[in-house]
Design a protein around this motif. Structure first.
Motif, PDB file in Angstrom:
ATOM      1  N   GLY A  87       0.823  -1.216   0.031  1.00  0.00           N
ATOM      2  CA  GLY A  87       0.147  -0.149   0.090  1.00  0.00           C
ATOM      3  C   GLY A  87       0.963   1.202  -0.087  1.00  0.00           C
ATOM      4  N   MET A  88       0.599   2.348  -0.846  1.00  0.00           N
ATOM      5  CA  MET A  88       1.226   3.518  -0.765  1.00  0.00           C
ATOM      6  C   MET A  88       0.035   4.555  -0.330  1.00  0.00           C
ATOM      7  SD  MET A  88       3.225   3.987  -4.326  1.00  0.00           S
ATOM      8  CE  MET A  88       1.947   3.641  -5.392  1.00  0.00           C
ATOM      9  N   ARG A  89       0.574   5.355   0.562  1.00  0.00           N
ATOM     10  CA  ARG A  89      -0.318   6.316   1.467  1.00  0.00           C
ATOM     11  C   ARG A  89      -0.818   7.256   0.297  1.00  0.00           C
ATOM     12  NH1 ARG A  89      -1.474   7.309   6.613  1.00  0.00           N
ATOM     13  NH2 ARG A  89       0.375   6.023   7.326  1.00  0.00           N
ATOM     14  N   VAL A  90      -2.186   7.407   0.246  1.00  0.00           N
ATOM     15  CA  VAL A  90      -2.483   8.372  -0.482  1.00  0.00           C
ATOM     16  C   VAL A  90      -4.030   9.076  -0.078  1.00  0.00           C
ATOM     17  CG1 VAL A  90      -1.916   7.259  -2.590  1.00  0.00           C
ATOM     18  CG2 VAL A  90      -4.295   6.754  -1.883  1.00  0.00           C
ATOM     19  N   HIS A  91      -4.254  10.045  -0.668  1.00  0.00           N
ATOM     20  CA  HIS A  91      -5.585  10.667  -0.146  1.00  0.00           C
ATOM     21  C   HIS A  91      -6.717  10.422  -1.211  1.00  0.00           C
ATOM     22  CE1 HIS A  91      -3.872  13.041   3.072  1.00  0.00           C
ATOM     23  NE2 HIS A  91      -2.720  12.950   2.230  1.00  0.00           N
ATOM     24  N   LEU A  92      -7.745  10.097  -0.956  1.00  0.00           N
ATOM     25  CA  LEU A  92      -8.871   9.940  -1.982  1.00  0.00           C
ATOM     26  C   LEU A  92      -9.523  11.176  -1.830  1.00  0.00           C
ATOM     27  CD1 LEU A  92     -10.375   7.890  -4.040  1.00  0.00           C
ATOM     28  CD2 LEU A  92     -11.941   7.411  -2.205  1.00  0.00           C
ATOM     29  N   ILE A  93      -9.492  11.798  -3.182  1.00  0.00           N
ATOM     30  CA  ILE A  93     -10.131  13.105  -3.059  1.00  0.00           C
ATOM     31  C   ILE A  93     -11.509  13.134  -3.626  1.00  0.00           C
ATOM     32  CG2 ILE A  93      -9.846  15.326  -4.273  1.00  0.00           C
ATOM     33  CD1 ILE A  93      -6.997  14.383  -4.329  1.00  0.00           C
ATOM     34  N   PRO A  94     -12.599  13.902  -3.302  1.00  0.00           N
ATOM     35  CA  PRO A  94     -13.915  14.063  -3.901  1.00  0.00           C
ATOM     36  C   PRO A  94     -14.119  14.286  -5.312  1.00  0.00           C
ATOM     37  CG  PRO A  94     -13.891  15.557  -2.079  1.00  0.00           C
ATOM     38  CD  PRO A  94     -12.292  14.816  -2.192  1.00  0.00           C
ATOM     39  N   ASP A  95     -14.849  13.542  -6.161  1.00  0.00           N
ATOM     40  CA  ASP A  95     -14.956  13.901  -7.374  1.00  0.00           C
ATOM     41  C   ASP A  95     -16.274  14.649  -7.704  1.00  0.00           C
ATOM     42  OD1 ASP A  95     -16.821  11.634  -7.520  1.00  0.00           O
ATOM     43  OD2 ASP A  95     -15.195  10.609  -7.285  1.00  0.00           O
ATOM     44  N   GLY A  96     -16.835  14.278  -8.764  1.00  0.00           N
ATOM     45  CA  GLY A  96     -18.000  15.292  -8.884  1.00  0.00           C
ATOM     46  C   GLY A  96     -19.365  14.565  -8.175  1.00  0.00           C
ATOM     47  N   ARG A  97     -19.285  13.492  -7.650  1.00  0.00           N
ATOM     48  CA  ARG A  97     -20.406  13.118  -6.896  1.00  0.00           C
ATOM     49  C   ARG A  97     -20.731  13.309  -5.723  1.00  0.00           C
ATOM     50  NH1 ARG A  97     -18.797   6.769  -7.872  1.00  0.00           N
ATOM     51  NH2 ARG A  97     -16.493   7.589  -7.646  1.00  0.00           N
ATOM     52  N   GLU A  98     -21.633  14.036  -5.204  1.00  0.00           N
ATOM     53  CA  GLU A  98     -21.724  14.836  -4.273  1.00  0.00           C
ATOM     54  C   GLU A  98     -22.070  14.156  -2.948  1.00  0.00           C
ATOM     55  OE1 GLU A  98     -24.418  18.135  -5.556  1.00  0.00           O
ATOM     56  OE2 GLU A  98     -22.557  19.128  -6.009  1.00  0.00           O
ATOM     57  N   GLU A  99     -22.773  12.944  -3.058  1.00  0.00           N
ATOM     58  CA  GLU A  99     -23.420  12.256  -1.973  1.00  0.00           C
ATOM     59  C   GLU A  99     -22.174  11.965  -0.829  1.00  0.00           C
ATOM     60  OE1 GLU A  99     -23.356  11.167  -4.873  1.00  0.00           O
ATOM     61  OE2 GLU A  99     -25.320  10.621  -5.626  1.00  0.00           O
ATOM     62  N   ALA A 100     -20.812  11.618  -1.149  1.00  0.00           N
ATOM     63  CA  ALA A 100     -19.912  11.214  -0.230  1.00  0.00           C
ATOM     64  C   ALA A 100     -19.152  12.367   0.374  1.00  0.00           C
ATOM     65  CB  ALA A 100     -18.696  10.421  -1.070  1.00  0.00           C
ATOM     66  N   THR A 101     -19.486  13.531  -0.162  1.00  0.00           N
ATOM     67  CA  THR A 101     -18.737  14.900   0.361  1.00  0.00           C
ATOM     68  C   THR A 101     -19.574  15.279   1.498  1.00  0.00           C
ATOM     69  OG1 THR A 101     -19.834  16.178  -1.510  1.00  0.00           O
ATOM     70  CG2 THR A 101     -17.331  14.976  -1.679  1.00  0.00           C
ATOM     71  N   GLY A 102     -20.614  15.112   1.732  1.00  0.00           N
ATOM     72  CA  GLY A 102     -21.567  15.797   2.840  1.00  0.00           C
ATOM     73  C   GLY A 102     -22.332  16.766   1.982  1.00  0.00           C
ATOM     74  N   GLN A 103     -22.171  17.123   0.906  1.00  0.00           N
ATOM     75  CA  GLN A 103     -22.859  18.455   0.282  1.00  0.00           C
ATOM     76  C   GLN A 103     -24.562  18.171   0.144  1.00  0.00           C
ATOM     77  OE1 GLN A 103     -21.400  21.027  -1.597  1.00  0.00           O
ATOM     78  NE2 GLN A 103     -19.347  20.221  -0.596  1.00  0.00           N
ATOM     79  N   MET A 104     -24.869  17.005   0.169  1.00  0.00           N
ATOM     80  CA  MET A 104     -26.443  16.778   0.078  1.00  0.00           C
ATOM     81  C   MET A 104     -26.911  16.026   1.299  1.00  0.00           C
ATOM     82  SD  MET A 104     -26.186  14.851  -3.273  1.00  0.00           S
ATOM     83  CE  MET A 104     -27.977  14.813  -3.932  1.00  0.00           C
ATOM     84  N   GLY A 105     -26.173  16.589   2.548  1.00  0.00           N
ATOM     85  CA  GLY A 105     -26.475  16.223   3.790  1.00  0.00           C
ATOM     86  C   GLY A 105     -25.970  14.747   4.137  1.00  0.00           C
ATOM     87  N   GLY A 106     -25.741  14.527   5.533  1.00  0.00           N
ATOM     88  CA  GLY A 106     -24.851  13.237   5.527  1.00  0.00           C
ATOM     89  C   GLY A 106     -23.582  13.646   5.990  1.00  0.00           C
ATOM     90  N   PRO A 107     -22.667  12.685   6.465  1.00  0.00           N
ATOM     91  CA  PRO A 107     -21.211  12.965   6.623  1.00  0.00           C
ATOM     92  C   PRO A 107     -20.553  13.229   5.586  1.00  0.00           C
ATOM     93  CG  PRO A 107     -21.740  10.677   7.326  1.00  0.00           C
ATOM     94  CD  PRO A 107     -23.078  11.473   6.508  1.00  0.00           C
ATOM     95  N   PRO A 108     -19.121  14.013   5.708  1.00  0.00           N
ATOM     96  CA  PRO A 108     -18.349  14.014   4.370  1.00  0.00           C
ATOM     97  C   PRO A 108     -17.489  13.088   4.437  1.00  0.00           C
ATOM     98  CG  PRO A 108     -17.912  15.578   6.299  1.00  0.00           C
ATOM     99  CD  PRO A 108     -19.003  14.962   6.669  1.00  0.00           C
ATOM    100  N   LEU A 109     -17.814  11.899   3.791  1.00  0.00           N
ATOM    101  CA  LEU A 109     -16.741  10.600   3.824  1.00  0.00           C
ATOM    102  C   LEU A 109     -15.537  11.101   3.337  1.00  0.00           C
ATOM    103  CD1 LEU A 109     -19.720   8.191   3.270  1.00  0.00           C
ATOM    104  CD2 LEU A 109     -18.471   8.269   5.309  1.00  0.00           C
ATOM    105  N   LEU A 110     -15.481  11.892   2.180  1.00  0.00           N
ATOM    106  CA  LEU A 110     -14.506  12.266   1.354  1.00  0.00           C
ATOM    107  C   LEU A 110     -13.966  13.684   1.511  1.00  0.00           C
ATOM    108  CD1 LEU A 110     -15.219  10.418  -1.850  1.00  0.00           C
ATOM    109  CD2 LEU A 110     -13.919   9.621   0.043  1.00  0.00           C
ATOM    110  N   PRO A 111     -12.825  14.012   1.649  1.00  0.00           N
ATOM    111  CA  PRO A 111     -11.402  13.390   1.317  1.00  0.00           C
ATOM    112  C   PRO A 111     -11.403  12.296   2.444  1.00  0.00           C
ATOM    113  CG  PRO A 111     -11.032  15.495   1.911  1.00  0.00           C
ATOM    114  CD  PRO A 111     -12.603  15.430   1.700  1.00  0.00           C
ATOM    115  N   ALA A 112     -10.616  10.997   2.066  1.00  0.00           N
ATOM    116  CA  ALA A 112     -10.172  10.274   3.101  1.00  0.00           C
ATOM    117  C   ALA A 112      -8.576   9.973   2.919  1.00  0.00           C
ATOM    118  CB  ALA A 112     -11.030   8.979   2.867  1.00  0.00           C
ATOM    119  N   GLU A 113      -8.152   9.572   3.953  1.00  0.00           N
ATOM    120  CA  GLU A 113      -6.649   9.548   3.725  1.00  0.00           C
ATOM    121  C   GLU A 113      -6.445   7.808   3.962  1.00  0.00           C
ATOM    122  OE1 GLU A 113      -2.337  10.736   6.020  1.00  0.00           O
ATOM    123  OE2 GLU A 113      -4.364  11.504   6.881  1.00  0.00           O
TER     124      GLU A 113
END
Length: 1820
Positions: A862-888
């Motif tokens: 495994g190489m340490r990376v950050h998973l960055i949000p893309d254009g889907r807004e569900e995971a970023t918390g934009q549409m309510g709910g917790p911001p799961l992304l960005p993740a490390e």
């Protein structure tokens, strides 16, 4: 001044020069003769008038000498006519015998008075030709000794003793250039835009070449260009007239302004980087490779407008109805000054406030001044401006600073403008007319400067008389002059000068005004960022008050705010308040937060630090520190070194000069304070003002005082240099000096490349330990860093000390000190580094390891990376709910998948695990990115990876991942995505388990060995397979020559047991080989053919003659068609030899074969490729056809006709009917268009075919919107027996034959390219790479533009279904027969035959139509390196989507669930199974994949076929099963195909971040097992909530919210486990329940909703437009069954056979009905309204009593809520009640609102109703 006389043929020579010795202060220019005749010295045949030009020469001291050349022509005897006698004196003969030679009078002067020079030389020439009595020696003597006043603005009358008189005026201020009218002339010649280009080019140091046929114009143009550059002076090569012999000067690498005669134009053509201005043609040519930076806007626009107002004043009023009478431009001389005034105004705007950025670093003995470029650009907000950057870096500006920098000197117009008129310029800049007035005022001053006494016109200069101009009379040559006489004049004048008092130019020196400070200029631009500053201040306060939790909450907001400049400045100010006596000791956490904020602040600093942020932080990074141990302190600078700014020399210089200025100022303030006591507080004196005062006093000081001040200043600079040597070593030496560090920028990098993996503990990663293999410090390694730092500091010290006049002794002392300073610092750092390693590290999240499949292995750790949000807004918390992304977390590359596993960076959801993965084989695009992380300080290297499973991973590599490691990762990824051979895919390599020998530890292991090992292990396994195969197929099938060669390349020998003699395909399969044929027969096609009654294949291959079709083995060797299966169905009457001929007419030899037969109408479905584009006849002339007689083409055409006739003859409807005569020729048929129903046109994106087409075709009267038939009607006479669905492009126009028995239907289908592009757009719509607010990029818009044309395929399929249903056979003959044809044919069978809607049937359908009939899975999926270029084209996915659309519309007709389709969609691209590899059966046999023995597997874990895997999984869990499966026999499905009826498949949109895709079931089991283990650990945290929050895009909905039946089955299993019983298989349980329900249903009179769910109902209901919510097993989607979108969609079921619609009607009501009791009741209306019968429904579930107008009514007319009922009792007949009804039939219902009066049909019914309602209360 020295006039010279020259003459020459081919080369000039000097005849005489005065004075003969050079003047003391002016050397004689060498090579002057070249400039007198720039085009070359030559004789001419015709006399030419005298000419005058001024050349400009520059000497070694950069002083300009003006050479005025007066050239005239003297006659000579023609040397070529020397033999002519002297008697021939006639004028004509004389003319031809004479030639003319040039002679030049040259005046060289340091002063530039063109007109005076012209007059002087003209006078000498006039005296010569007119023969005046004045001796020439007198005139020349007077000319040489003439004295010109040096005082500004004086005038002097001069005469040379020949009766002449001239007045010389000196400009008032000689710092302003004198331009005459040259600037105006330049603009007239070239135009405004061109001159502005030249102006910008000259300032940004480009090469400029003027061309003209006039030398004087060249000089004037160059003079004009220099004049508009004022106050900057041009300091490069400046040659207004370049002689032809020196043209090679043009290829010099340095910038220049040069003029060349147009005569030499051709020689300037190959100059690639020179801007050429043609003065005569008015053009400026800029080469392609030259980019000129133009003035910044709006200055450029304003300047252009002002210039056009001056040069063309009529332009502004050109459109006026009454234009003013006088709008003429000014006179040329005035216009010239007006243009120059515009440029003065322009420079005042460009350079306003420049004096506030001057650093004075020495005052005595001479002022030394430097300009702080970065601060100037930053404060003017012009840091991005290319033009100004280049100007400030240029030589012209450097000399501007050194000339105009000194604070005490004479001032001129520009100084006044830039300092005192800034306010006026700023107020007027918007109104150009006011600016114009200002410009005119400036122009007046400029004109006055040049012409202080404009009225004087007392010139008197002789000109040659007319007759003297005639060359024939003028025979005498210019005389040789008496040198002694001239010398006497010179000596006499020199003696006079010695006795005269020295002339001193009176200079008015004064303090140069600075103007308003820069900050004030930008007052109005300050952004309102008070809130952000408040956040920054609060956070810093919390940190220093040790409120760390509060600080942590604010941190993300602070890091965002620090993007703004104001916040960064605020941070430096706030931090500096916490520094006491240059020190601020913090604890570990405070230190980390402060360092992080500093890093974030520095991150956006450019290398030049234009806003002074790094400068403000520099003292702070050496102040903030933390104690690490006894006597060991770590300062902040050791953690903020990774920024460009520290390695930039200019930054350190600017910082150094700024500090020196402050110290020098302090030095003199002390002296001033000492003299004047306490300083006044109101007025702070600036360094420049101090310096000006000191410069004024300097002459009054004594020698001792002067020396003392010089020494003090010098030692101040020296002490600062030592201080900076220390500071630089702090910021340049890494904390761990044992590691070499890559200094990334110009500063140190250009000394040599030094590398360092920069890991400090304070910001250290969890991988730091693995990097630090050896601790401690070794001199050999550190010396690289030390040396480069020493060299960098030495260079800095040399530069600043030389500029600021430090003595050599001090400089040497510095050079000896620097290595010691660096070494001492390294030792200190070593101790700090040792201690810091003992610190508890900042916890970066621990890297979580992913669960792997059996056989799946890690390729890279495994190489340490950050998973960055893309254009889907569900995971970023934009549409309510917790911001799961960005993740490390970390990215893992395995042999099968790419997996990210980590935790969200948001602390509120930090406990959740985020997983995102996709199979490597599905990677479609990889793109590099540069990413800035919100919580981090650096721009990271990143990747964007897109997968065809509708997944997108945007990752940024952590700073601890070396860039070369990221590169290795990319290469591995590419190698795994595109293996060289198909055996490199995971389906082959994955099962060898431990045999894969690559070591995952060695990260940088070469890719070659990796792939070799993978292949090796796979080959070993393959080798073993051959040995064990005994039962089914002989080894000959397994090993093919192509594979063997592949193995040999890799030097791996296959197991010896293989029979090497049988390696070719054609030698292996013989028709008598029963085992082989057995294998073929077992293949899917054969089983299906037998089921359909299309033919049987007995062992002896005999066939029954009365069957219309037979199975042919003509293709058993795959010689007829490579991509077809070995066994095919053809008409009984067609011979194999005919087939071999027919096949050549079709693309890829894919001739028509039968693939399905309608069991009722006996119509058959055929498939083939399209005809060859070149037509049948053309094809048979092709070289690969065997030689044949002339009639071959015709005979083939007839054979095709026979073939089609044979198919038609097989149909019962044909045999029964009579009246058809002959068949027209096949060729004409194929080329004809349908006359009856046209084509399905694809007019645009949303084109849907007109359903009437199908209606007319099938001979029906009323169209159905979905193309369904209301009843089977009799066929029309014109209906054809066979329809050929052909490609529109191939069907040429032809006459329709009325007796034809087949018909060609041309349709438009999307080709493979369209599918590929459409899929890319669909992916971008469903999984966008970045969020967008652009309405044109909204989801629905993108979806529409993707043109994912399912409706086209569905329309064609429904059409074919109708035709088959009405008894016509159909042949689908599109493209190559393996893409769209396969889609249509397989969909038609699915819709027509219920068998294919079961598990077994669907598998059979896919194996038969997609695998056996050669859909090119390998090619369309780009599985190997060879097919990489063809790209990914998901034809099969489109088919699955069509099945999904049909499933949505007919949910009870399919045995499998939607999840089954998603599962196939995922695994057909995953390459986990071998099912969907390769392009045809032939290739699968060649690779030994086709007939793999079932008993031969090593471990039960490994499934090579996706079908085996599904079977095995289906036995364990009902995940693939559709509980609503309730089929009707012989049901033909005709789905709606309008776009409005289609839904986006949730496979494209959904994701489960908690566990990744749910299609690899072994992973689920392992993950759950691990989760259980963690739960078993003792938990002492207290009571836990029973609530479980379900998050979209995170949780797997079907697991956390299972549908009811799955839940019940699970509960049942759990109960059985608790009771210790052996749990039954779910299918057995299910089947039992269905059986018991069947028996119950027979007993019950009324079917209830629940029973009809499980089995077919026999009652017909009417369809209703209603919807139902169903929880789908497997995925948990809510399916909205909107079956009838159109209002007219009512269908009458055919009597005698129950229709599916009966079942749907139960789901189809607006209220989901549960009818506990229903019937007719009379209800009394409101006051004065009659009683009316209504259909009442009692619904116990919803606790309602509803009523409708009639039983058939769809709309509920009213609802009585039973919750509001108070009582129900028998009632009495009221007024208007129905007659003839007994009294006991009445009852009343009392609610809280009113009383309802009811009447039933009789008393029994009334009692039933009362009881039923009463029971509802008791239930409640």
């Amino acid at each position: 001044m020295s006039p010279l006389f020259m003459e020459g043929e081919g080369q000039g020579r000097i005849l005489q020069r005065f004075p003969e010795k050079e003047w003391e202060d002016s050397s004689f220019p060498q090579g002057i003769e070249l400039f007198c005749q720039p085009s070359g010295w030559q004789l001419v045949r015709e006399w030419q008038p005298a000419s005058f030009v001024v050349a400009v020469l520059t000497d070694i001291n950069s002083d300009r000498h003006y050479c005025a050349c007066f050239t005239f022509w003297e006659g000579l005897d023609n040397p070529q006519k020397a033999e002519a006698s002297e008697v021939d004196e006639e004028p004509g003969v004389v003319q031809s015998a004479k030639v003319f030679a040039p002679k030049s009078l040259v005046l060289v002067s340091r002063l530039d008075y063109t007109e005076v020079f012209r007059n002087c030389l003209g006078l000498i020439y006039t005296i010569h030709v007119d023969g005046l009595t004045v001796p020439l020696e007198t005139v020349i003597g007077n000319l040489l000794t003439c004295i010109i006043p040096i005082a500004g603005g004086s005038q002097r009358t001069i005469t040379f003793g020949a009766g002449d008189r001239q007045i010389i005026q000196t400009p008032i201020n000689d710092s302003l250039p004198v331009s005459g009218s040259s600037v105006a002339q330049l603009f007239r010649q070239l135009g405004i835009v061109n001159v502005l280009y030249l102006f910008c080019a000259a300032l940004t140091e480009h090469k400029i070449l003027f061309l003209s046929s006039s030398y004087q114009r060249l000089t004037d143009a160059c003079r004009g260009l220099l004049a508009i550059m004022f106050p900057l002076k041009y300091s490069f090569t400046y040659v207004p007239i370049l002689p032809g012999k020196l043209l090679e000067v043009l290829s010099t690498p340095t910038p220049f302004i040069i003029g060349v005669n147009s005569f030499f134009r051709s020689e300037t053509q190959e100059l690639l980087d020179v801007i050429i201005a043609d003065l005569d043609g008015g053009t400026v040519t800029i080469p392609e490779c030259v980019h000129i930076s133009l003035l910044p806007e709006p200055l450029l626009q304003q300047t252009q407008t002002l210039l056009s107002m001056i040069l063309d004043p009529e332009l502004e009023v050109a459109d006026y109805a009454f234009p003013p009478l006088s709008t003429q431009p000014s006179a040329l001389k005035i216009q010239d000054k007006e243009i120059r005034a515009v440029f003065l105004w322009l420079f005042a705007r460009l350079l306003q406030g420049y004096r506030w950025c001057l650093h004075i670093i020495r005052i005595h003995p001479e002022p030394v001044i430097r300009f702080h470029k970065a601060a100037f650009l930053g404060q003017r907000a012009l840091a991005e401006d290319d033009f100004l950057m280049k100007v400030l870096d240029g030589m012209a500006f450097a000399s501007f600073v050194s000339e105009r920098g000194p604070p005490y000197r004479a001032t001129d117009l520009f100084d006044d403008l830039v300092a005192n008129q800034v306010e006026r310029i700023r107020q007027e800049e918007a109104c150009l007319h006011k600016v114009m007035n200002h410009v005119k005022e400036l122009a007046e001053q400029l004109f006055k400067n040049e012409n202080p006494y404009p009225t004087v016109t007392m010139h008197k200069v002789q000109r040659p008389s007319e007759n003297c101009q005639n060359p024939v009379q003028n025979q005498k040559s210019f005389p040789v002059l008496d040198e002694i006489a001239v010398q006497l004049f010179i000596d006499h004048a020199a003696a006079k000068l010695k006795t005269a008092p020295p002339v001193v130019k009176a200079e008015l020196k004064g303090t140069v005004p600075s103007g308003p400070p820069l900050g004030e200029l930008r007052r109005g631009l300050r952004a309102n960022s008070a809130r952000r500053l408040e956040v920054v201040r609060n956070c810093i306060t919390y940190i220093f008050e040790n409120k760390m939790l509060e600080a942590k909450k604010l941190m993300p907001a602070v890091l965002r705010a620090l993007k703004g400049r104001a916040a960064r400045i605020c941070l430096t100010q706030e931090l500096s308040q916490h520094v006491l006596q240059n020190r601020a000791v913090l604890d570990d956490q405070q230190f980390d937060y402060i360092v992080r904020m500093m890093n974030c602040t520095l991150q956006d600093c450019s290398h030049m630090d234009e806003h002074g942020i790094a400068a403000a932080l520099l003292p702070l990074v050496t102040a903030f520190c933390r104690k690490l141990g006894a006597g060991i302190t770590q300062f902040a600078y050791s953690c903020v070194q990774e920024h460009m700014v520290w390695t930039t020399m200019q930054f350190w210089e600017a910082m150094f000069y700024s500090d020196v200025q402050n110290h020098i100022r302090a030095l003199y303030l002390e002296t001033v304070d000492g003299e004047h006591g306490e300083p006044s507080q109101e007025w702070v004196i600036s360094a420049l003002e101090l310096a000006s005062e000191q410069s004024r006093l300097w002459p009054t000081l004594s020698k001792e005082m002067q020396t003392e001040r010089v020494q003090k200043e010098e030692s101040t600079v020296f002490s600062q240099a030592i201080h900076y040597a220390n500071r630089m070593s702090y910021l340049l030496l890494p904390l761990d000096t044992s590691k070499n560090r890559l200094l990334r920028s110009s500063g140190l990098g250009d000394v040599e490349s030094v590398s360092n993996s920069y890991v400090t503990n304070s910001i250290a990663g969890s991988m730091a330990e693995s990097y630090d293999t050896e601790s401690g410090f070794e001199d050999a390694e550190s010396s690289d860093v030390a040396n480069s730092v020493v060299r960098f500091i030495n260079r800095f010290v040399d530069k600043v000390c030389n500029e600021s006049g430090v003595t050599n002794e001090h400089l040497k002392a510095l050079h000896t000190m620097i290595p010691d300073i660096v070494q001492m610092h390294i030792e200190t750092l070593d101790a700090v580094h040792r201690e810091s390693k003992r610190l508890p590290q900042i916890q970066k999240p621990k890297l979580l390891r992913p669960t792997l499949l059996p056989g799946e292995e890690l390729v890279m750790e495994g190489m340490r990376v950050h998973l960055i949000p893309d254009g889907r807004e569900e995971a970023t918390g934009q549409m309510g709910g917790p911001p799961l992304l960005p993740a490390e977390g970390a990215i893992f590359l395995t042999t099968y998948r790419l997996i990210f596993k980590g935790t969200p960076t948001d602390p509120l959801v930090g406990e959740q695990v985020v997983t995102r993965s996709f199979p490597i084989a599905s990677l479609t695009k990889e793109k590099r990115l540069s990413v800035t992380l919100p919580m981090d300080q650096f721009v990271q290297e990143g990747l964007q990876l897109r997968s065809s499973t509708f997944q997108l991973m945007k990752i940024a590599f952590d700073e601890e991942v070396a860039s070369d490691l990221a590169e290795v990762f990319r290469k591995h990824l590419h190698k795994l995505r595109y293996p060289q051979y198909i055996r490199g895919t995971f389906a082959f390599t994955g099962e060898s388990g431990k045999l894969v020998e690559h070591k995952t530890k060695d990260k940088n292991q070469s890719l070659k060995t990796l792939s070799k090992n993978l292949v090796k292990s796979a080959k070993r396994t393959i080798g073993r397979q051959y040995v064990t195969k005994k039962k089914y197929s002989p080894p000959t099938w397994e090993n093919r020559s192509s594979l063997q060669s592949e193995l040999d390349e890799d030097e791996i020998s296959v197991s010896e047991d293989v029979d090497q003699s049988s390696l070719t395909l054609s030698s292996t399969i013989r028709s008598s080989d029963k085992q082989t044929m057995g294998n073929v027969v077992e293949r899917a096609c054969c089983r299906d053919y037998q089921r359909l009654g299309l033919g049987t294949l007995s062992n002896s291959l005999t066939r029954s003659k009365n069957e219309p079709f037979r199975i042919t083995t003509v293709n058993r060797m795959y010689t007829v068609c490579r991509s077809y299966p070995g066994l095919l169905i053809v008409p009984q009457s067609i011979l194999d030899s005919t087939i071999q001929r027919i096949c050549r007419c079709y693309r890829q030899n894919r001739f028509p074969v039968v693939c399905w037969r309608n069991s009722r109408t006996k119509a058959v479905l055929l498939r083939s490729a399209g005809l060859h584009a070149k037509g049948v006849v053309g094809f048979f002339k092709a070289p690969n056809a065997p030689a044949a007689g002339p009639s071959q083409a015709d005979s083939t055409s007839l054979e095709q006709e026979k073939y089609l006739q044979a198919i038609i003859s097989s149909m019962p409807s044909y045999i029964e009917s009579s009246g058809r005569n002959t068949l027209s020729s096949f060729t004409s048929t194929h080329m004809s268009t349908s006359g009856k129903w046209g084509s399905i046109r694809g007019t645009g994106r949303l084109s849907a075919y007109n359903p009437d087409v199908g209606t007319r075709l099938a001979g029906k009267e009323c169209p159905q919107p979905n193309g369904g038939l209301s009843e089977v009607l009799s066929f029309r006479q014109q209906k054809a027996y066979l329809y050929i669905i052909g490609d529109k492009g191939q069907v040429k126009g032809g006459k329709q034959d009325s007796f034809q028995q087949w018909e060609v239907v041309p349709i438009e289908v999307c080709d493979v390219r369209q599918v590929k592009n459409s899929f890319k757009k669909l992916m971008k719509a469903c999984v966008p790479s970045s969020p967008t607010s652009d309405p044109n990029m909204s989801f629905l818009r993108c979806l529409e533009e993707s043109e994912w044309m399912l409706h086209r395929v569905l329309q064609v399929s429904v059409l074919v279904v109708e035709l088959l249903h009405t008894g016509s056979s159909v042949m689908v003959s599109l493209e190559d027969g393996w893409d769209v044809t396969t889609q249509v044919v397989s969909l038609v069978q699915l819709l027509s035959d219920p068998y294919y809607r079961t598990f077994d049937g669907f598998r059979l359908l896919v194996e038969k139509e997609w695998l056996s009939f050669g859909h090119r899975f390998g090619h369309r999926g780009a599985h190997t390196l060879g097919s990489q270029s063809s790209g990914f084209t998901p034809v099969f996915l489109q088919f699955l989507d069509c099945v999904h659309q049909t499933h949505l519309q007919f949910p009870m007709e399919f045995e499998f669930s939607q999840y089954y389709l998603k599962f196939l969609a995922y695994h057909y691209v995953s390459n986990r199974f071998r099912t969907f590899l390769l392009d045809s059966d032939y290739e699968r046999i060649e690779h030994g994949v086709l007939f793999e023995e079932k008993g031969e597997r090593k471990s039960p874990q490994v499934c090579r076929s996706v079908w085996d895997y599904i079977d095995r999984l289906n036995k364990k869990t009902p995940i693939f099963y559709n509980y609503m499966f309730s089929p009707e026999e012989e049901e033909v499905l005709k789905p709606y195909t309008f776009i409005s009826n289609l839904k986006v498949w949730d496979f494209y949109m959904e994701e489960t971040l908690s566990e990744g895709p749910s299609y690899d079931w072994e992973l689920r089991g392992r993950q759950e097992h691990m989760a259980e283990e963690t739960l078993e650990k003792p938990d002492t945290t207290g009571p836990k909530s029973q609530r479980h929050i379900v998050w979209p895009c995170y949780d797997n909905l079907n697991k956390v919210v299972p549908d009811a039946i799955t839940k019940l089955l699970l509960d049942l299993q759990n109960l059985e486990a608790e009771l210790g019983q052996t749990s039954e298989k779910w299918k057995d349980v299910w089947d039992k329940i269905k059986t018991t329900q069947r028996t119950e249903t027979k007993l019950e009179s009324k079917p209830s909703f629940s029973s009809s769910l499980l089995m077919p109902s026999n009652l017909s209901h009417q369809r209703r437009s209603q919807g139902v919510y169903l929880q789908e097993s497997g995925m948990g989607s809510s399916i909205n069954l909107a079956l009838d979108c159109e209002a007219r969609a009512t269908s009458t079921p055919v009597a005698g056979r129950p229709s599916t619609s009966t079942l749907y009607s139960q789901f189809q009501s607006t209220e989901s009905e549960n009818r506990s009791f229903e019937g007719i009741l009379y209800k009394r209306g409101a006051l004065l309204k009659p009683w009316k019968p209504r259909w009442f429904v009692l619904d116990k579930t919803k606790h309602q009593l509803r009523y409708y107008d009639s039983r058939q009514d769809k709309e509920c007319k009213g609802v009585i809520e039973l919750a509001e009922v108070e009582s129900i009792a028998p009632g009495i007949p009221a007024y208007g009640a129905p007659k003839n009804i007994e009294e006991k039939a009445f009852f009343d219902l009392k609610t809280t609102k009113r009383v309802y009066n009811f009447c039933a049909q009789d008393s029994v019914n009334a009692q039933l109703w009362m009881d039923s309602v009463q029971s509802c209360f008791s239930d409640a």
